[in-house]
Scaffold this active site. Structure first.
Site, PDB file in Angstrom:
ATOM      1  N   ARG A 172     -32.026  33.896 -39.163  1.00 27.11           N
ATOM      2  CA  ARG A 172     -33.282  33.294 -39.623  1.00 27.11           C
ATOM      3  C   ARG A 172     -34.082  32.790 -38.425  1.00 27.11           C
ATOM      4  O   ARG A 172     -35.315  32.928 -38.385  1.00 27.11           O
ATOM      5  CB  ARG A 172     -33.021  32.153 -40.599  1.00 27.11           C
ATOM      6  N   CYS A 230     -34.506  22.467 -39.703  1.00 29.28           N
ATOM      7  CA  CYS A 230     -33.864  23.594 -40.397  1.00 29.28           C
ATOM      8  C   CYS A 230     -34.915  24.246 -41.275  1.00 29.28           C
ATOM      9  O   CYS A 230     -36.066  24.388 -40.874  1.00 29.28           O
ATOM     10  CB  CYS A 230     -32.655  23.107 -41.190  1.00 29.28           C
TER      11      CYS A 230
END
Length: 271
Positions: A172, A230
């Site tokens: 990611r 995050c």
């Protein structure tokens, strides 16, 4: 005080004359609500806290899990019995992510005596309960700002001139996949540091020395400030626990990637 507590230490504390307030934060991102698991069995005296409803505000311009309304958070903590001068222990069943969100919020709001159960629900070998407790109402009074929080502007600046860690999975970070947010990639200058590397094979945090070595290899200065983000400010809180355990001062970008990528004017890096 260490930000984590072992299961045997917790068992001793619960048997003492003034046991800690125990909060069950079982939650899975995109998965079923955690209350059924709580009702099927929880640690003695634990109160269930809903991450989406009580530890975060509604999704919007500040991300998928922005800071909660302070009145909502305060009421949830008082309902659970959180009071000044009384310790709190939080646990989950998902690698410490959700429990760490509660840990960070309480620390940010000025409640210093709070720890995460190391290894979570799986580490507990003592008795379980299915009845919901009715604790004495607490007198929790938040004083926001006791633990550092970053705005999007702060996070971008820290990535350029300090150290900002991206706690998501490496693919990611690189922008190869993005299963949740509308844009793939990372904040320019941020360093990849997946939360999975903070834990051992049993789901417990690595020893403080090994964590310190890990973060030093990523560029952290001994005892210095380190930013972390995050997808939506949940798993990054687990990284904040690991950073504090290792002797660093964590700064959490609560909005995280889900806020950053909403603004097309903000730069995106890939690779």
């Amino acid at each position: 005080m260490k930000p984590i507590i072992a299961a045997d230490e917790l068992a001793d504390a619960l048997a003492g004359s003034r046991p800690p307030v125990l909060l069950d934060i079982r939650y899975r991102l995109g998965g079923p609500h955690g209350r059924p698991e709580y009702e099927a069995g929880h640690l003695p005296g634990a109160v269930f806290v809903d991450l989406d409803a009580e530890l975060a505000g509604p999704p919007g311009e500040h991300g998928r899990h922005p800071l909660p309304d302070l009145e909502v958070f305060t009421e949830a903590m008082r309902r659970a019995g959180v009071s000044a001068g009384r310790s709190v222990v939080v646990y989950d069943a998902s690698g410490g992510w959700a429990a760490a969100r509660a840990w960070w919020l309480l620390r940010w709001a000025g409640h210093a005596d709070v720890r995460v159960l190391d290894g979570g629900f799986a580490a507990w070998t003592g008795p379980l309960e299915t009845t919901e407790p009715a604790p004495e109402r607490g007198d929790f009074r938040p004083a926001p700002g006791a633990l550092g929080a970053l705005s999007a502007q702060d996070a971008g600046a820290l990535a350029r001139s300090g150290l900002l860690l991206d706690a998501r999975a490496a693919e990611r970070y690189r922008g190869e996949v993005e299963p949740i947010d509308p844009v793939a990639g990372h904040i320019p200058g941020a360093v990849s540091a997946p939360t999975s590397q903070n834990l051992d094979a049993t789901g417990r945090f690595l020893p403080a020395g090994r964590l310190a070595e890990r973060f030093a290899a990523l560029g952290a200065e001994p005892g210095g400030e380190v930013g972390v983000y995050c997808g939506s400010g949940v798993s990054a809180a687990q990284q904040a626990v690991a950073l504090e355990l290792a002797g660093y001062r964590p700064l959490l970008y609560v909005g995280s990637w889900s806020e950053w990528c909403r603004d097309p004017a903000r730069e995106v890096a890939r690779g």
